[in-house]
Design an enzyme around this catalytic site. Structure first.
Site, PDB file in Angstrom:
ATOM      1  N   LYS A 132      65.259  35.404  13.574  1.00 40.52           N
ATOM      2  CA  LYS A 132      65.195  35.209  15.022  1.00 40.52           C
ATOM      3  C   LYS A 132      64.637  33.827  15.343  1.00 40.52           C
ATOM      4  CE  LYS A 132      63.669  37.525  19.238  1.00 40.52           C
ATOM      5  NZ  LYS A 132      62.932  38.679  19.797  1.00 40.52           N
ATOM      6  N   HIS A 140      56.948  36.661  13.889  1.00 41.66           N
ATOM      7  CA  HIS A 140      56.607  36.547  15.306  1.00 41.66           C
ATOM      8  C   HIS A 140      56.245  35.109  15.654  1.00 41.66           C
ATOM      9  CE1 HIS A 140      55.424  41.090  15.722  1.00 41.66           C
ATOM     10  NE2 HIS A 140      56.708  40.890  15.785  1.00 41.66           N
ATOM     11  N   HIS A 188      64.047  49.838  14.013  1.00 43.95           N
ATOM     12  CA  HIS A 188      62.901  49.032  14.421  1.00 43.95           C
ATOM     13  C   HIS A 188      61.593  49.821  14.289  1.00 43.95           C
ATOM     14  CE1 HIS A 188      62.473  44.951  15.813  1.00 43.95           C
ATOM     15  NE2 HIS A 188      61.518  45.301  16.651  1.00 43.95           N
ATOM     16  N   ARG A 194      64.119  42.835  10.549  1.00 47.49           N
ATOM     17  CA  ARG A 194      64.868  43.189  11.754  1.00 47.49           C
ATOM     18  C   ARG A 194      66.261  43.655  11.328  1.00 47.49           C
ATOM     19  NH1 ARG A 194      62.410  38.119  13.202  1.00 47.49           N
ATOM     20  NH2 ARG A 194      60.924  38.318  14.931  1.00 47.49           N
ATOM     21  N   ARG A 226      60.194  49.052  10.997  1.00 46.43           N
ATOM     22  CA  ARG A 226      59.550  47.726  11.017  1.00 46.43           C
ATOM     23  C   ARG A 226      58.159  47.834  11.635  1.00 46.43           C
ATOM     24  NH1 ARG A 226      60.264  41.929  11.675  1.00 46.43           N
ATOM     25  NH2 ARG A 226      59.621  41.216  13.748  1.00 46.43           N
ATOM     26  N   TYR A 233      49.947  46.018  17.398  1.00 48.15           N
ATOM     27  CA  TYR A 233      49.669  46.968  16.328  1.00 48.15           C
ATOM     28  C   TYR A 233      48.198  47.346  16.246  1.00 48.15           C
ATOM     29  CZ  TYR A 233      54.390  45.617  15.214  1.00 48.15           C
ATOM     30  OH  TYR A 233      55.745  45.380  15.309  1.00 48.15           O
TER      31      TYR A 233
END
Length: 289
Positions: free
Chosen positions: A163, A255, A229, A138, A232, A264
């Site tokens: 995160k 995640h 992003h 990120r 990523r 994805y």
């Protein structure tokens, strides 16, 4: 803004910090509450009701076109504030959020990534792009990535307090080492892999975004279509196409939920390329059975 609000904002920041929330969460929650207190500056903060918050949410949606993520942030900040600072029941139901739109992220093909890297001549900017694509970081994570967190021997990168304030490991490209060493000799960063004008201090989010945006423009890509992003997203999609399982990709990306990673699947081209449309099976030019 009501004078009492400043004290409550300070209490909010101190409580969040004591509970070990990330600096980004502290900043976001206090900012959202500051906006609300300013909007209702004629009221004592303790007099602001749930109905007031709902009216504020409708105001920012109508006035500024605020979407799901912004309204969700406001709701989370309010919920935290009323529960932990004022200690009164308050939870904004998800029904008050705008309906989430399902949009597939823009990704770059392998050819476009190759073209992007080949047209980026600035060694620092080229390494930034390569780290986004090669490790799936990120923006905030790459800005604060320390050189000590790169384990080139084991082809790994440690993310400290990503995160959700979570540590994790992701992969590192061995072929990037040559470029990184050349970059290091030219720029001599002290602590962070990518530093700003002040030695030992991380490159700012804004400066890194500008570097990526300029590289995209110089590569001739459509303005505003791709961002840091996007690299990523491309990292994750290309791993999936290469046969990496979703749970591994989820772990690499950091995640919290597998549902987030499953987006994805919609971008995966390897399986889609093998599919045959039922229309092609009709054999319209042949004899009917």
């Amino acid at each position: 803004m009501n004078p009492k609000a400043e004290g409550l904002l300070l209490n909010t920041a101190e409580f969040l910090t004591a509970k070990n929330y990330s600096p980004r969460t502290v900043r976001n929650y206090t900012s959202e509450m500051r906006y609300i207190f300013a909007y209702y500056n004629h009221k004592d903060p303790k007099e602001i009701t749930q109905e007031d918050i709902i009216r504020y949410l409708n105001f920012i949606k109508k006035q500024f076109g605020s979407g799901y993520d912004k309204c969700r942030m406001v709701a989370q900040a309010c919920s935290f504030f009323y529960k932990n600072i004022l200690r009164v029941p308050y939870v904004v139901p998800s029904a008050f959020y705008p309906r989430r739109e399902f949009k597939l992220p823009n990704i770059l093909s392998e050819d476009k990534v190759r073209h992007l890297l080949n047209t980026t001549t600035n060694p620092k900017h080229r390494c930034i792009l390569a780290m986004f694509y090669g490790s799936g970081l990120r923006l905030e994570e790459l800005c604060h990535l320390k050189m000590s967190c790169i384990d080139s021997k084991n082809s790994a990168v440690k993310i400290d307090k990503g995160k959700g304030n979570k540590d994790r490991m992701t992969i590192f490209s061995k072929t990037l080492l040559t470029d990184l060493r050349a970059y290091y000799k030219a720029y001599r960063p002290k602590v962070y892999l990518f530093e700003g004008r002040v030695p030992g201090k991380p490159m700012s989010n804004g400066a890194m975004q500008v570097a990526v945006r300029n590289a995209m423009t110089n590569a001739g890509f459509e303005k505003g279509k791709y961002s840091a992003h996007s690299l990523r997203h491309s990292f994750a999609t290309h791993l999936l196409d290469a046969g990496t399982d979703l749970h591994t990709i989820k772990s690499l990306l950091g995640h919290s939920s597998i549902e987030t990673t499953m987006v994805y699947l919609h971008l995966q081209k390897s399986k889609r390329a093998k599919l045959i449309s039922p229309f092609d099976q009709l054999n319209l030019n042949g004899d009917e059975q």
